[in-house]
Design a protein around this motif. Structure first.
Motif, PDB file in Angstrom:
ATOM      1  N   TYR A  56       0.807  -1.220   0.000  1.00 15.36           N
ATOM      2  CA  TYR A  56       0.000   0.000   0.000  1.00 15.36           C
ATOM      3  C   TYR A  56       0.843   1.274   0.000  1.00 15.36           C
ATOM      4  N   GLN A  57       2.175   1.114  -0.186  1.00 16.19           N
ATOM      5  CA  GLN A  57       3.095   2.256  -0.204  1.00 16.19           C
ATOM      6  C   GLN A  57       2.855   3.189   0.987  1.00 16.19           C
ATOM      7  N   LYS A  58       2.807   2.605   2.175  1.00 21.39           N
ATOM      8  CA  LYS A  58       2.551   3.391   3.383  1.00 21.39           C
ATOM      9  C   LYS A  58       3.860   3.954   3.937  1.00 21.39           C
ATOM     10  N   PRO A  59       3.900   5.243   4.185  1.00 19.08           N
ATOM     11  CA  PRO A  59       5.107   5.824   4.797  1.00 19.08           C
ATOM     12  C   PRO A  59       5.093   5.582   6.306  1.00 19.08           C
ATOM     13  N   GLY A  60       6.251   5.608   6.907  1.00 19.10           N
ATOM     14  CA  GLY A  60       6.325   5.511   8.366  1.00 19.10           C
ATOM     15  C   GLY A  60       5.971   4.133   8.884  1.00 19.10           C
ATOM     16  N   ASN A  61       5.675   4.100  10.187  1.00 19.39           N
ATOM     17  CA  ASN A  61       5.359   2.832  10.840  1.00 19.39           C
ATOM     18  C   ASN A  61       3.955   2.357  10.482  1.00 19.39           C
ATOM     19  N   VAL A  62       3.799   1.051  10.382  1.00 20.72           N
ATOM     20  CA  VAL A  62       2.500   0.434  10.097  1.00 20.72           C
ATOM     21  C   VAL A  62       1.976  -0.206  11.373  1.00 20.72           C
ATOM     22  N   TYR A  63       0.701   0.050  11.692  1.00 18.73           N
ATOM     23  CA  TYR A  63       0.104  -0.597  12.861  1.00 18.73           C
ATOM     24  C   TYR A  63      -0.432  -1.969  12.477  1.00 18.73           C
ATOM     25  N   LEU A  64      -0.141  -2.964  13.294  1.00 21.61           N
ATOM     26  CA  LEU A  64      -0.737  -4.291  13.140  1.00 21.61           C
ATOM     27  C   LEU A  64      -0.822  -4.904  14.523  1.00 21.61           C
ATOM     28  N   GLY A  65      -2.045  -5.211  14.951  1.00 16.59           N
ATOM     29  CA  GLY A  65      -2.267  -5.707  16.302  1.00 16.59           C
ATOM     30  C   GLY A  65      -2.336  -7.223  16.345  1.00 16.59           C
ATOM     31  N   LEU A  66      -1.620  -7.809  17.300  1.00 18.00           N
ATOM     32  CA  LEU A  66      -1.612  -9.252  17.501  1.00 18.00           C
ATOM     33  C   LEU A  66      -2.773  -9.622  18.424  1.00 18.00           C
ATOM     34  N   VAL A  67      -3.712 -10.397  17.897  1.00 14.66           N
ATOM     35  CA  VAL A  67      -4.926 -10.733  18.636  1.00 14.66           C
ATOM     36  C   VAL A  67      -4.818 -12.103  19.300  1.00 14.66           C
ATOM     37  N   HIS A  68      -4.209 -13.055  18.608  1.00 16.70           N
ATOM     38  CA  HIS A  68      -3.999 -14.393  19.170  1.00 16.70           C
ATOM     39  C   HIS A  68      -2.692 -14.922  18.616  1.00 16.70           C
ATOM     40  N   ARG A  69      -2.218 -16.029  19.147  1.00 10.97           N
ATOM     41  CA  ARG A  69      -0.906 -16.555  18.771  1.00 10.97           C
ATOM     42  C   ARG A  69      -1.003 -18.009  18.341  1.00 10.97           C
ATOM     43  N   LEU A  70      -0.042 -18.406  17.522  1.00 11.07           N
ATOM     44  CA  LEU A  70       0.162 -19.806  17.203  1.00 11.07           C
ATOM     45  C   LEU A  70       1.622 -20.130  17.517  1.00 11.07           C
ATOM     46  N   ASP A  71       1.852 -21.305  18.081  1.00  5.46           N
ATOM     47  CA  ASP A  71       3.232 -21.718  18.352  1.00  5.46           C
ATOM     48  C   ASP A  71       4.026 -21.726  17.056  1.00  5.46           C
ATOM     49  N   ARG A  72       5.319 -21.516  17.179  1.00  2.00           N
ATOM     50  CA  ARG A  72       6.199 -21.439  16.010  1.00  2.00           C
ATOM     51  C   ARG A  72       6.011 -22.585  15.001  1.00  2.00           C
ATOM     52  N   PRO A  73       5.947 -23.861  15.441  1.00  2.00           N
ATOM     53  CA  PRO A  73       5.836 -24.944  14.454  1.00  2.00           C
ATOM     54  C   PRO A  73       4.431 -25.148  13.880  1.00  2.00           C
ATOM     55  N   VAL A  74       3.459 -24.360  14.338  1.00  2.00           N
ATOM     56  CA  VAL A  74       2.066 -24.550  13.931  1.00  2.00           C
ATOM     57  C   VAL A  74       1.713 -23.608  12.789  1.00  2.00           C
ATOM     58  N   GLY A  75       0.941 -24.104  11.816  1.00  2.00           N
ATOM     59  CA  GLY A  75       0.491 -23.277  10.706  1.00  2.00           C
ATOM     60  C   GLY A  75      -1.024 -23.168  10.681  1.00  2.00           C
ATOM     61  N   GLY A  76      -1.529 -22.321   9.755  1.00  2.00           N
ATOM     62  CA  GLY A  76      -2.968 -22.239   9.547  1.00  2.00           C
ATOM     63  C   GLY A  76      -3.550 -20.854   9.725  1.00  2.00           C
ATOM     64  N   ALA A  77      -4.874 -20.798   9.887  1.00  2.00           N
ATOM     65  CA  ALA A  77      -5.628 -19.547   9.903  1.00  2.00           C
ATOM     66  C   ALA A  77      -5.269 -18.680  11.097  1.00  2.00           C
ATOM     67  N   MET A  78      -5.080 -17.385  10.807  1.00  2.00           N
ATOM     68  CA  MET A  78      -4.712 -16.432  11.863  1.00  2.00           C
ATOM     69  C   MET A  78      -5.185 -15.044  11.461  1.00  2.00           C
ATOM     70  N   ILE A  79      -5.679 -14.272  12.434  1.00  2.00           N
ATOM     71  CA  ILE A  79      -6.193 -12.936  12.150  1.00  2.00           C
ATOM     72  C   ILE A  79      -5.361 -11.876  12.874  1.00  2.00           C
ATOM     73  N   PHE A  80      -5.166 -10.737  12.203  1.00  2.00           N
ATOM     74  CA  PHE A  80      -4.487  -9.581  12.786  1.00  2.00           C
ATOM     75  C   PHE A  80      -5.395  -8.366  12.631  1.00  2.00           C
ATOM     76  N   ALA A  81      -5.221  -7.387  13.525  1.00  2.00           N
ATOM     77  CA  ALA A  81      -6.000  -6.149  13.467  1.00  2.00           C
ATOM     78  C   ALA A  81      -5.158  -5.042  12.843  1.00  2.00           C
ATOM     79  N   LYS A  82      -5.743  -4.311  11.890  1.00  2.00           N
ATOM     80  CA  LYS A  82      -5.024  -3.238  11.207  1.00  2.00           C
ATOM     81  C   LYS A  82      -5.251  -1.879  11.856  1.00  2.00           C
ATOM     82  N   THR A  83      -6.139  -1.825  12.855  1.00  2.00           N
ATOM     83  CA  THR A  83      -6.351  -0.588  13.607  1.00  2.00           C
ATOM     84  C   THR A  83      -6.423  -0.919  15.095  1.00  2.00           C
ATOM     85  N   SER A  84      -6.144   0.080  15.923  1.00  2.00           N
ATOM     86  CA  SER A  84      -6.191  -0.150  17.374  1.00  2.00           C
ATOM     87  C   SER A  84      -7.618  -0.418  17.835  1.00  2.00           C
TER      88      SER A  84
END
Length: 253
Positions: A56-84
């Protein structure tokens, strides 16, 4: 933008499951930490921030909120928040249990019951990054609860395919509780070393994440199928598809 397909721009490329102005849902690759850790390896949160900045050619820092976690060796569906605001509302959904997570796991052996609820008290050792089952009331212990359903077995390899729904989000919860049941996860070197071989990939996958959209309140359903390789290929893809369809159509949240 509201996308149910597409790929991120950087390396490794990640499949986008959902995206709009508020949310980014992706298929997490295995063996990438969700956030920065002691390994110093590239982490998912920062990789996705760079991707958004580039696409998106965004200048400066990009916000991305971590809502839940998956262990390092685990894959699959995951959601992040783009606004606070989205992050705050999704955190509320997690807290009030309007945020559903369903996993697939391949385990050694077969649980005695075809379905059940596991309730344990877990205690994490931060020094070793390991979790153990302890007696209820142990200082620092936290209650962990999940439901499991056996979807099929592979007699040739002594494995079972299990669907797991989390009611709490404790560290290493599925791995520890299934091991406590006597059915350690395939490939889990940390909690199932007695039956697994070094180099095997842990067979735990985030199949489904569902929640009300933080702004529109419409249901959002993210679905990701495990890779077509051993041990997942011991079962037909239609089994995974049927489970996901049931989750979406049942108004799982």
């Amino acid at each position: 933008m509201n996308s149910a397909a597409g790929w991120t721009s950087g390396q490794p490329k990640m499949r986008i499951l959902y995206e709009d102005n508020h949310l980014l849902g992706i298929e997490k690759p295995v063996n990438i930490p969700t956030q920065e850790d002691a390994s110093g390896d590239a982490d998912l949160l920062n990789l996705l921030k760079e991707d958004i900045k580039e696409r998106y050619q965004k200048p400066g820092n990009v916000y991305l909120g971590l809502v839940h976690r998956l262990d390092r060796p685990v894959g699959g569906a995951m959601i992040f928040a783009k606004t606070s605001k989205a992050a705050s509302r999704l955190s509320d959904a997690v807290r009030t249990r309007k945020f559903a997570k369903s996993y697939l796991a391949v385990v050694h052996g077969q649980p005695q019951e075809s379905r059940g609820r596991l309730i344990d008290t877990l205690l994490k050792d931060e020094r070793t990054n390991t979790v153990s089952v302890v007696a209820a009331g142990t200082p620092g212990g936290k209650e962990a609860m999940l439901d499991y359903t056996v979807l099929g077995t592979s007699g040739k390899h002594g494995l079972s395919l299990v669907q797991i729904e989390l009611h709490t989000g404790r560290s290493h919860q599925i791995r520890v509780q299934m091991n406590q049941l006597g059915c350690p996860l395939y490939g889990d070197q940390k909690y199932g070393a007695r039956v697994n071989k070094p180099g095997q990939q842990i067979a735990l996958w985030s199949l489904y994440v569902g929640f009300p959209h933080p702004v529109s309140k419409e249901p959002v359903d993210l679905v990701s199928y495990p890779p077509a390789q051993f041990p997942w290929d011991q079962w037909e893809t239609r089994i995974y598809a049927q489970v996901a369809e049931n989750l979406v159509s049942s108004g799982h949240i």
